[in-house]
Design an enzyme around this catalytic site. Structure first.
Site, PDB file in Angstrom:
ATOM      1  N   ASP A 115      41.513  58.425 -57.491  1.00 31.72           N
ATOM      2  CA  ASP A 115      41.363  57.084 -58.037  1.00 31.72           C
ATOM      3  C   ASP A 115      42.624  56.276 -57.775  1.00 31.72           C
ATOM      4  O   ASP A 115      43.739  56.812 -57.703  1.00 31.72           O
ATOM      5  CB  ASP A 115      41.090  57.136 -59.540  1.00 31.72           C
ATOM      6  CG  ASP A 115      39.779  57.845 -59.862  1.00 31.72           C
ATOM      7  OD1 ASP A 115      38.908  57.890 -58.974  1.00 31.72           O
ATOM      8  OD2 ASP A 115      39.648  58.366 -60.978  1.00 31.72           O
TER       9      ASP A 115
ATOM     10  N   ASP B 217      44.350  57.366 -71.805  1.00 29.70           N
ATOM     11  CA  ASP B 217      44.122  58.236 -72.949  1.00 29.70           C
ATOM     12  C   ASP B 217      45.225  59.269 -73.160  1.00 29.70           C
ATOM     13  O   ASP B 217      45.867  59.311 -74.208  1.00 29.70           O
ATOM     14  CB  ASP B 217      42.744  58.911 -72.836  1.00 29.70           C
ATOM     15  CG  ASP B 217      42.493  59.535 -71.475  1.00 29.70           C
ATOM     16  OD1 ASP B 217      43.425  59.615 -70.652  1.00 29.70           O
ATOM     17  OD2 ASP B 217      41.342  59.950 -71.229  1.00 29.70           O
TER      18      ASP B 217
ATOM     19  N   ASP C  64      38.503  64.153 -57.078  1.00 31.76           N
ATOM     20  CA  ASP C  64      38.381  62.707 -56.908  1.00 31.76           C
ATOM     21  C   ASP C  64      39.765  62.084 -56.809  1.00 31.76           C
ATOM     22  O   ASP C  64      40.726  62.598 -57.407  1.00 31.76           O
ATOM     23  CB  ASP C  64      37.621  62.076 -58.084  1.00 31.76           C
ATOM     24  CG  ASP C  64      36.229  62.665 -58.247  1.00 31.76           C
ATOM     25  OD1 ASP C  64      35.431  62.527 -57.316  1.00 31.76           O
ATOM     26  OD2 ASP C  64      35.961  63.270 -59.299  1.00 31.76           O
TER      27      ASP C  64
END
Length: 451
Positions: free
Chosen positions: A68, A145, A66
């Site tokens: 992003d 994170d 993916d």
């Protein structure tokens, strides 16, 4: 619940720019659609960066799945730029730019503090419930994170922007939380599972301070939404790194929080046979993913919960419950308890139970039973599961050999064999003398059937 609760102490961002001639990332490795989004944002006067897992994976030599994007444009501004855009999410407002089957996720930079804005909400334990407070790229970086996920690829000069030391951590193959670990886990307990999953996927080591609070904070996962834990379980075990993920869950005390009854069953199984079977099942899953073959979540959960099912079945049988009834009750009990932790949908839990409940039927080889089982829609999955059980005990070897041979016959031969003695027990049945049938008259008296 508080709207403007103080956020966990986060480090001060310090920018390091890794120039194009230092890193190995090339635009040729990126999705053309992600590049389209980046260039259009820049043309409209907004900042746009490839961010997170894609940058991390490219630096680690892994092909991203993916791509992003992070930007200073609000979701509404992104939507105004792209006709093929839809806005999603309430907890985190996101823009999805859709190109056929590919979705480029575009997130607006998040801020560190809420001030008087009610678009960030936490509960009394510090768990983040809602975060739509927008800020700068520096604030966005320290809100992420792990340091490895806080790297930004800039399209204007092809550099990598690092605000948290993530570039050095990727080079050292180290997974490190940004900020104080306990506070960050309390903010979102699922981060503990993400730590295990990313370490397994990347082959990284979880940094000592990041790993230290996990065992005693693991029970916080019980507060996470069961649907979210189900999705995280699929990511853990269906991404091609199931064995490594399972071993890290065990190592860091997360298994009892995610699969409590399985953890109890493995702890009480002194021979280790149940663990051997479970690990072999996960090893097979990894092989199928590597070969680009599908893996059913029903079969995965049949493997993951089999130790719990065996333990529940043994307990019921020790109480004197009839075998067939004990099997059904054990399957229902284990399923019910696990659904309370991870929201296992019925479209997966029912086939899972069928796989378990078909296992005793493999030792029954009378002709009609054989044909009936071969035609069962769940036969193939159940037989694969039977083969898997050989890794725990060779007592099933004879059954596996028999059913493997039964499948080797052409379907039409199997169907036509109804009139032949082709399996155990048929010779005796054929040689046995037939009893004469007696007819009853309508008045109830019996008469000898005509010759």
């Amino acid at each position: 619940m508080t709207d403007t609760a103080a956020q966990p102490s986060l480090p001060t961002p310090e920018l390091r720019v890794i120039a194009r001639d230092v890193h190995d990332i090339s635009r040729k490795q990126m999705s053309p659609n992600a590049l389209r989004v980046l260039y259009r944002l820049r043309a409209a006067g907004f900042g746009g960066y490839l961010v997170g897992g894609a940058v991390r994976d490219l630096l680690a030599g892994i092909e991203p799945k993916d791509f992003d994007v992070a930007t200073d444009a609000t979701p509404e501004q992104v939507k105004a730029l792209f006709r093929n855009c839809r806005l999603i999410g309430r907890r985190f407002r996101l823009a999805h730019v859709v190109y056929g089957r590919e979705i480029i996720e575009v997130a607006t930079f998040r801020a560190n503090s809420a001030d008087d804005n009610d678009d960030r909400q936490t509960d009394d334990g510090g768990r983040l419930l809602r975060d739509n407070v927008y800020g700068t790229i520096e604030e966005d970086a320290v809100r992420r994170d792990f340091t490895a996920n806080a790297l930004y690829y800039a399209i204007e000069d092809f550099s990598v922007r690092d605000y948290t030391g993530g570039y050095a951590d990727v080079q050292a193959r180290l997974l490190r939380l940004i900020g104080e670990p306990e506070a960050r886990y309390r903010e979102d307990p699922v981060r503990m599972l993400r730590a295990a999953r990313l370490a397994a996927k990347l082959g990284f080591t979880i940094e000592a301070a990041t790993a230290e609070p996990i065992p005693y904070l693991a029970p916080l996962l019980a507060e996470a939404a069961p649907a979210r834990l189900f999705e995280e379980t699929l990511k853990l075990f269906l991404s091609g790194h199931a064995v490594a993920s399972f071993e890290l869950l065990e190592k860091h005390g997360l298994l009892p929080a995610l699969l409590p009854e399985t953890a109890q069953a493995l702890a009480s199984n002194k021979s280790g046979a149940l663990r051997r079977m479970l690990v072999q099942g996960l090893r097979n899953t990894d092989a199928r993913v590597a070969a680009d073959e599908s893996v059913s979540p029903a079969f995965l959960y049949a493997v993951l919960l089999w130790p719990a099912y065996c333990r529940a079945l043994a307990q019921l049988q020790a109480q004197g419950v009839h075998a067939a009834e004990a099997q059904r009750r054990a399957a229902d009990r284990v399923t019910l308890h696990q659904v309370g932790r991870t929201a296992l949908p019925r479209r997966f839990s029912l086939p899972m139970q069928e796989i378990w409940l078909l296992q005793p039927r493999f030792s029954l080889r009378q002709r009609k039973r054989v044909f009936r089982l071969l035609s069962h829609p769940r036969f193939r999955a159940a037989f694969d599961f039977l083969e898997l059980r050989l890794s725990a005990s060779d007592s099933h070897a004879e059954d596996v050999a028999f059913w493997r041979e039964a499948q080797s016959h052409p379907a039409e031969a199997v169907a036509g064999a109804e009139h032949e003695a082709v399996v155990e027990g048929d010779d005796e049945a054929q040689d046995a003398p037939r009893k004469k049938r007696r007819r009853r008259r309508r008045n109830g008296s019996a008469s000898q059937a005509p010759a």
